[in-house]
Design a protein around this motif. Structure first.
Motif, PDB file in Angstrom:
ATOM      1  N   ARG A   1      43.029   3.123 -95.835  1.00 11.73           N
ATOM      2  CA  ARG A   1      43.130   1.542 -95.019  1.00 11.73           C
ATOM      3  C   ARG A   1      43.876   1.889 -93.591  1.00 11.73           C
ATOM      4  O   ARG A   1      43.406   1.749 -92.570  1.00 11.73           O
TER       5      ARG A   1
ATOM      6  N   PRO B   1      44.274   6.699-101.504  1.00 13.90           N
ATOM      7  CA  PRO B   1      45.390   6.003-101.273  1.00 13.90           C
ATOM      8  C   PRO B   1      45.540   6.489 -99.825  1.00 13.90           C
ATOM      9  O   PRO B   1      45.261   7.487 -99.204  1.00 13.90           O
TER      10      PRO B   1
ATOM     11  N   GLU C   1      43.046  -0.402-101.709  1.00  8.95           N
ATOM     12  CA  GLU C   1      43.328   1.208-102.079  1.00  8.95           C
ATOM     13  C   GLU C   1      43.325   1.251-103.648  1.00  8.95           C
ATOM     14  O   GLU C   1      43.894   0.528-104.279  1.00  8.95           O
ATOM     15  N   GLU C   2      42.940   2.363-104.260  1.00  7.92           N
ATOM     16  CA  GLU C   2      42.796   2.729-105.476  1.00  7.92           C
ATOM     17  C   GLU C   2      41.889   1.719-106.614  1.00  7.92           C
ATOM     18  O   GLU C   2      42.134   1.777-107.709  1.00  7.92           O
TER      19      GLU C   2
END
Length: 93
Positions: free
Chosen positions: A77, A74, A28-29
């Motif tokens: 997942r 964000p 993420e990110e």
């Protein structure tokens, strides 16, 4: 993930990216490869790669940073793992 001839190529790419998010290849990110990189690596039309990436943008898995690229959202997942538990993927196949 092997390419599956029974599904459109753009969906195969979206599923490949989703799998990469779930297995940690794309945390993420972090930035995912560009449309150009995916199209060159997979030897597909850039418009097809763009369609697959935009499918994930539309579902909130990826987001755009103008002038920079695409990034994993964000919570992506967890969103994908939750969809898997229900037996329903976010990308319609």
């Amino acid at each position: 993930m092997e390419m599956d001839a029974t599904q459109p190529i753009f969906r195969q790419l979206a599923l490949r990216i989703e799998q990469g998010i779930v297995d940690g290849t794309y945390p993420e990110e972090t930035q995912v490869p560009s449309t150009t990189e995916f199209s060159a690596f997979l030897r597909i039309n850039p418009a097809t790669a763009n369609k697959g990436i935009n499918l994930l943008v539309d579902t909130g898995i990826l987001y755009k940073k103008r002038g920079i690229g695409m990034f994993v959202a964000p919570g992506a997942r967890q969103q994908l793992l939750g969809a898997g538990e229900q037996g329903v993927g976010l990308v319609v196949v």
